[in-house]
Design a protein around this motif. Structure first.
Motif, PDB file in Angstrom:
ATOM      1  N   ARG A 108       0.833  -1.204   0.000  1.00 46.99           N
ATOM      2  CA  ARG A 108       0.000   0.000   0.000  1.00 46.99           C
ATOM      3  C   ARG A 108       0.868   1.254   0.000  1.00 46.99           C
ATOM      4  O   ARG A 108       0.572   2.221  -0.690  1.00 46.99           O
ATOM      5  CB  ARG A 108      -0.897   0.005   1.232  1.00 46.99           C
ATOM      6  CG  ARG A 108      -1.922  -1.092   1.263  1.00 46.99           C
ATOM      7  CD  ARG A 108      -2.626  -1.067   2.622  1.00 46.99           C
ATOM      8  NE  ARG A 108      -3.678  -2.054   2.704  1.00 46.99           N
ATOM      9  CZ  ARG A 108      -3.463  -3.331   3.028  1.00 46.99           C
ATOM     10  NH1 ARG A 108      -2.235  -3.771   3.226  1.00 46.99           N
ATOM     11  NH2 ARG A 108      -4.481  -4.163   3.117  1.00 46.99           N
ATOM     12  N   ASP A 109       1.918   1.232   0.816  1.00 44.30           N
ATOM     13  CA  ASP A 109       2.849   2.367   0.877  1.00 44.30           C
ATOM     14  C   ASP A 109       3.376   2.743  -0.494  1.00 44.30           C
ATOM     15  O   ASP A 109       3.497   3.913  -0.842  1.00 44.30           O
ATOM     16  CB  ASP A 109       4.076   2.006   1.733  1.00 44.30           C
ATOM     17  CG  ASP A 109       3.786   2.179   3.204  1.00 44.30           C
ATOM     18  OD1 ASP A 109       2.663   2.603   3.526  1.00 44.30           O
ATOM     19  OD2 ASP A 109       4.673   1.887   4.010  1.00 44.30           O
ATOM     20  N   LEU A 119       0.745   4.451  -2.570  1.00 42.79           N
ATOM     21  CA  LEU A 119       0.544   5.828  -2.092  1.00 42.79           C
ATOM     22  C   LEU A 119       1.677   6.731  -2.557  1.00 42.79           C
ATOM     23  O   LEU A 119       1.463   7.876  -2.955  1.00 42.79           O
ATOM     24  CB  LEU A 119       0.476   5.844  -0.559  1.00 42.79           C
ATOM     25  CG  LEU A 119      -0.844   5.377   0.043  1.00 42.79           C
ATOM     26  CD1 LEU A 119      -0.689   5.192   1.545  1.00 42.79           C
ATOM     27  CD2 LEU A 119      -1.958   6.367  -0.263  1.00 42.79           C
ATOM     28  N   TRP A 146      -0.136   8.538  -5.539  1.00 41.89           N
ATOM     29  CA  TRP A 146      -0.675   9.721  -4.866  1.00 41.89           C
ATOM     30  C   TRP A 146       0.421  10.747  -4.580  1.00 41.89           C
ATOM     31  O   TRP A 146       0.144  11.886  -4.260  1.00 41.89           O
ATOM     32  CB  TRP A 146      -1.348   9.332  -3.549  1.00 41.89           C
ATOM     33  CG  TRP A 146      -2.759   8.861  -3.651  1.00 41.89           C
ATOM     34  CD1 TRP A 146      -3.876   9.633  -3.446  1.00 41.89           C
ATOM     35  CD2 TRP A 146      -3.248   7.540  -3.922  1.00 41.89           C
ATOM     36  NE1 TRP A 146      -5.007   8.863  -3.585  1.00 41.89           N
ATOM     37  CE2 TRP A 146      -4.654   7.575  -3.880  1.00 41.89           C
ATOM     38  CE3 TRP A 146      -2.619   6.340  -4.206  1.00 41.89           C
ATOM     39  CZ2 TRP A 146      -5.442   6.456  -4.106  1.00 41.89           C
ATOM     40  CZ3 TRP A 146      -3.401   5.225  -4.433  1.00 41.89           C
ATOM     41  CH2 TRP A 146      -4.791   5.281  -4.391  1.00 41.89           C
ATOM     42  N   TYR A 171       2.425  10.616  -2.024  1.00 43.62           N
ATOM     43  CA  TYR A 171       2.663  10.790  -0.589  1.00 43.62           C
ATOM     44  C   TYR A 171       4.030  10.263  -0.204  1.00 43.62           C
ATOM     45  O   TYR A 171       4.571   9.373  -0.846  1.00 43.62           O
ATOM     46  CB  TYR A 171       1.622  10.017   0.227  1.00 43.62           C
ATOM     47  CG  TYR A 171       0.235  10.581   0.176  1.00 43.62           C
ATOM     48  CD1 TYR A 171       0.013  11.938  -0.051  1.00 43.62           C
ATOM     49  CD2 TYR A 171      -0.865   9.754   0.358  1.00 43.62           C
ATOM     50  CE1 TYR A 171      -1.267  12.449  -0.095  1.00 43.62           C
ATOM     51  CE2 TYR A 171      -2.158  10.257   0.315  1.00 43.62           C
ATOM     52  CZ  TYR A 171      -2.345  11.603   0.085  1.00 43.62           C
ATOM     53  OH  TYR A 171      -3.612  12.100   0.036  1.00 43.62           O
ATOM     54  N   LEU A 221       2.788   6.308   5.517  1.00 43.78           N
ATOM     55  CA  LEU A 221       1.693   7.076   6.081  1.00 43.78           C
ATOM     56  C   LEU A 221       0.580   6.104   6.487  1.00 43.78           C
ATOM     57  O   LEU A 221      -0.308   5.803   5.709  1.00 43.78           O
ATOM     58  CB  LEU A 221       1.160   8.081   5.059  1.00 43.78           C
ATOM     59  CG  LEU A 221       1.877   9.415   4.991  1.00 43.78           C
ATOM     60  CD1 LEU A 221       1.339  10.226   3.831  1.00 43.78           C
ATOM     61  CD2 LEU A 221       1.711  10.180   6.293  1.00 43.78           C
ATOM     62  N   LEU A 247      -2.105   6.203   8.184  1.00 39.61           N
ATOM     63  CA  LEU A 247      -3.513   6.590   8.087  1.00 39.61           C
ATOM     64  C   LEU A 247      -4.055   6.471   6.672  1.00 39.61           C
ATOM     65  O   LEU A 247      -5.222   6.199   6.468  1.00 39.61           O
ATOM     66  CB  LEU A 247      -3.690   8.032   8.575  1.00 39.61           C
ATOM     67  CG  LEU A 247      -3.587   8.229  10.080  1.00 39.61           C
ATOM     68  CD1 LEU A 247      -3.616   9.714  10.415  1.00 39.61           C
ATOM     69  CD2 LEU A 247      -4.750   7.517  10.781  1.00 39.61           C
ATOM     70  N   GLU A 248      -3.200   6.699   5.707  1.00 39.56           N
ATOM     71  CA  GLU A 248      -3.670   6.783   4.335  1.00 39.56           C
ATOM     72  C   GLU A 248      -3.853   5.425   3.665  1.00 39.56           C
ATOM     73  O   GLU A 248      -4.416   5.344   2.580  1.00 39.56           O
ATOM     74  CB  GLU A 248      -2.703   7.628   3.498  1.00 39.56           C
ATOM     75  CG  GLU A 248      -2.512   9.039   4.004  1.00 39.56           C
ATOM     76  CD  GLU A 248      -3.771   9.883   3.858  1.00 39.56           C
ATOM     77  OE1 GLU A 248      -4.685   9.464   3.117  1.00 39.56           O
ATOM     78  OE2 GLU A 248      -3.836  10.939   4.499  1.00 39.56           O
ATOM     79  N   THR A 249      -3.361   4.364   4.285  1.00 40.32           N
ATOM     80  CA  THR A 249      -3.449   3.069   3.613  1.00 40.32           C
ATOM     81  C   THR A 249      -4.905   2.673   3.374  1.00 40.32           C
ATOM     82  O   THR A 249      -5.220   1.954   2.452  1.00 40.32           O
ATOM     83  CB  THR A 249      -2.749   1.955   4.418  1.00 40.32           C
ATOM     84  OG1 THR A 249      -3.324   1.899   5.715  1.00 40.32           O
ATOM     85  CG2 THR A 249      -1.265   2.211   4.507  1.00 40.32           C
ATOM     86  N   ARG A 250      -5.791   3.183   4.213  1.00 41.39           N
ATOM     87  CA  ARG A 250      -7.227   2.917   4.050  1.00 41.39           C
ATOM     88  C   ARG A 250      -7.706   3.421   2.677  1.00 41.39           C
ATOM     89  O   ARG A 250      -8.572   2.813   2.066  1.00 41.39           O
ATOM     90  CB  ARG A 250      -7.982   3.606   5.189  1.00 41.39           C
ATOM     91  CG  ARG A 250      -9.447   3.414   5.191  1.00 41.39           C
ATOM     92  CD  ARG A 250      -9.871   2.231   6.047  1.00 41.39           C
ATOM     93  NE  ARG A 250     -11.306   2.027   5.927  1.00 41.39           N
ATOM     94  CZ  ARG A 250     -11.863   1.075   5.182  1.00 41.39           C
ATOM     95  NH1 ARG A 250     -11.119   0.237   4.520  1.00 41.39           N
ATOM     96  NH2 ARG A 250     -13.172   0.966   5.115  1.00 41.39           N
ATOM     97  N   THR A 251      -7.154   4.535   2.235  1.00 46.74           N
ATOM     98  CA  THR A 251      -7.501   5.088   0.920  1.00 46.74           C
ATOM     99  C   THR A 251      -7.263   4.045  -0.171  1.00 46.74           C
ATOM    100  O   THR A 251      -8.083   3.864  -1.066  1.00 46.74           O
ATOM    101  CB  THR A 251      -6.622   6.319   0.611  1.00 46.74           C
ATOM    102  OG1 THR A 251      -6.722   7.231   1.704  1.00 46.74           O
ATOM    103  CG2 THR A 251      -7.055   6.990  -0.669  1.00 46.74           C
TER     104      THR A 251
END
Ligand code: CA
Length: 239
Positions: A184-185, A188, A192, A194, A198, A200-204
């Motif tokens: 996921r990282d 992102l 994205w 990023y 991060l 918190l953002e892995t949910r995205t």
């Protein structure tokens, strides 16, 4: 992301430089150039190039140093060294400093373009003008998918499916790295923009994956194409 890969040429010999620019533009790339090491490094630091062609013998700082300094800032910037001759020492030193590949001068255009395309592919760059993604799994359900990345659409059985640009970016990225799970990282960071890690953002990412599964999987709860690799991320099964 644009359709065309943007290539920075760092080369002091004008004849070679202009030749490269012509060839690359002819093959559908956009180009920029620098004629010395310092200017090349400054341009490279902007991070806006999909690939850098880097000569070794340059006025100012040489190509090895340019390569090393780019790597200190950006481990993933695709770099191809232009070696003056078939010098094993130059090639080894370039690769040790983090270059992705090398091309020995004088090089054939066909070889140069192939090397560029291979490095771009490994880096996850995608040319949307040419991509049709085909997935095919020969299980008893005979799962097959043909996805048009340009039109952001796919014909799946009797339904026509549309994707958002972001969904397509994810699919294309996973397709280009189908040999391994993608974290996921990494998605992102690459898609994205990023910084990594991060939490918190892995949910995205998960939400987008869920949407994609509803579009391409017959049973989204038991995906056969867009699979989860526990502890590692997502992997696209291409056949
Ligand atoms: Ca030179």
């Amino acid at each position: 992301m644009t359709n065309k890969a943007n290539i920075l040429i760092i080369e002091d010999e004008e004849a070679i430089r202009t030749g490269l620019i012509d060839v690359l533009i002819y093959h559908g790339f956009t180009t920029d150039f620098a004629a010395d090491g310092n200017t090349g490094l400054e341009k490279a630091k902007t991070g806006k190039y999909d690939l850098i062609l880097l000569d070794i013998m340059l006025p100012g700082i040489n190509g090895f140093d340019v390569c090393e300094r780019i790597r200190q800032k950006d481990r993933e910037q695709p770099i191809i060294m232009l070696t003056a001759k078939t010098s094993d020492d130059d090639i080894i030193q370039g690769l040790q400093l983090g270059a992705d590949d090398y091309v020995s001068k004088p090089f054939s255009v066909a070889q140069l373009i192939l090397r560029i395309q291979a490095v771009l592919r490994r880096s996850g760059f995608t040319d949307r003008d040419t991509h049709i993604i085909e997935l095919s799994i020969n299980d008893k359900k005979c799962n097959q998918l043909k996805i048009d990345t340009r039109n952001l659409s796919a014909q799946i059985d009797d339904k026509h499916v549309h994707f958002t640009r972001r969904e397509m970016d994810i699919l294309v990225y996973l397709f280009n790295h189908a040999d391994r799970p993608v974290a996921r990282d990494e998605l992102l960071h690459k898609l994205w923009g990023y910084a990594k890690n991060l939490e918190l953002e892995t949910r995205t990412v998960d939400i987008h994956i869920a949407k994609l599964r509803r579009k391409i999987e017959k049973n989204p709860a038991k995906p056969v194409f867009l699979t989860t690799v526990r502890g590692a991320g997502y992997r696209l099964i291409t056949g």
